[in-house]
Design a protein around this motif. Structure first.
Motif: not given
Length: 307
Positions: A126-142, A236-242
């Motif tokens: 839950a933490l790792g996935l929510s961290n990803w959403h918080a940092r990737h709200r916009y399309c990196p292409r457009c 290691w979801p701090f924020p998103a590592s393995l």
């Protein structure tokens, strides 16, 4: 080194069925919210609610969950689990008469070693996935705002149709020993005096795990290594590592620290390490991380026992 210290490494074992096929159902989240059998892990500011007995609070759905970032975590013993994530920090504790088994919100670092394997893995996902959403709200292409689909596991761009998936950054972490079986430990430039750990760094594009280990150790300390062996890994979801735990044998022992990353690094015998931890000159890592377990494997005893 002994593998025993890695057997109870937090966030690495669980019976969670991630149930990926169900994510494609566009009505999945709404259906699960309407089912009182569903269990919800609530996160506020990256912190989860913990019961008074120490377990992670997994409660039935509530109406307010529909307004949160909802993530489908999968099933445990056939029971669907959601994460309901809120960006804000926790407010006042919940009314004890309303929820007697609730405790204040806690961080994963604080409680991971105390949680069951399933609870720790649910919290980490839950933490790792929510961290990803918080940092990737916009399309990196457009640059358009993306939409959440697939039960929270994909963000889709409505403008160009591209899909974007949760990212995990692999990092190597390595216990390096020399011919005298001394352990190489370093102190990061941002760490306080006395805090030492095994060396670590991110895997670069096009690298193998072994190549990343050799490069990172040499870059940070100028020590060359061989006989690189993978030992175990840890989310290691701090924020998103393995974290990819490894061991290696040094072929050189002269240490030259990379000045912008390593404040100091040195070789430790077991006696030196035990003595300096006991008298407070070296601060031992907590047992949450694979770093501490790699040190324990070399040391032959728990770090908790050295104080």
């Amino acid at each position: 080194m002994d593998h025993q210290p890695l057997r109870d490494l937090p966030m690495t074992t669980s019976d969670i069925d991630r149930d990926a096929p169900s994510r494609s159902d566009p009505d999945l989240l709404a259906t699960l919210l309407a089912d009182p059998a569903t269990r919800v892990v609530e996160l506020r500011g990256g912190r989860a609610s913990q019961r008074l007995d120490g377990a992670l609070l997994r409660r039935p759905p509530e109406p307010a969950d529909a307004d949160s970032l909802l993530l489908y975590l999968g099933r445990l013993d056939g029971v669907a689990h959601l994460a309901a994530c809120h960006p804000e920090t926790p407010g006042p504790p919940v009314d004890r008469e309303e929820r007697l088994d609730a405790a204040p919100f806690v961080g994963l670092r604080e409680v991971a070693t105390e949680l069951s394997a399933d609870d720790a893995s649910l919290f980490a996902a839950a933490l790792g996935l929510s961290n990803w959403h918080a940092r990737h709200r916009y399309c990196p292409r457009c640059g358009a705002a993306t939409q959440i689909v697939m039960g929270g596991w994909v963000r889709r761009c409505p403008h160009d149709g591209s899909e974007h998936y949760p990212r995990t950054d692999p990092a190597v972490i390595v216990a390096v020993t020399d011919e005298q079986d001394r352990l190489l430990l370093g102190r990061n430039v941002g760490w306080p005096e006395g805090r030492f750990s095994v060396l670590a760094g991110f895997v670069e594009p096009g690298e193998t795990i072994a190549a990343a280990v050799a490069r990172e150790v040499f870059e940070e300390t100028a020590v060359e290594v061989t006989d690189i062996e993978f030992v175990a890994d840890q989310p290691w979801p701090f924020p998103a590592s393995l974290m990819l735990g490894c061991r290696a044998r040094a072929t050189t022992t002269d240490v030259t620290c990379q000045p912008d990353e390593i404040a100091e690094a040195r070789w430790f015998t077991r006696e030196e390490f035990r003595t300096e931890v006991a008298d407070g000159r070296v601060k031992a890592a907590g047992r949450l991380s694979i770093a501490a377990r790699l040190v324990e494997g070399w040391l032959g005893r728990r770090l908790d026992d050295l104080g």
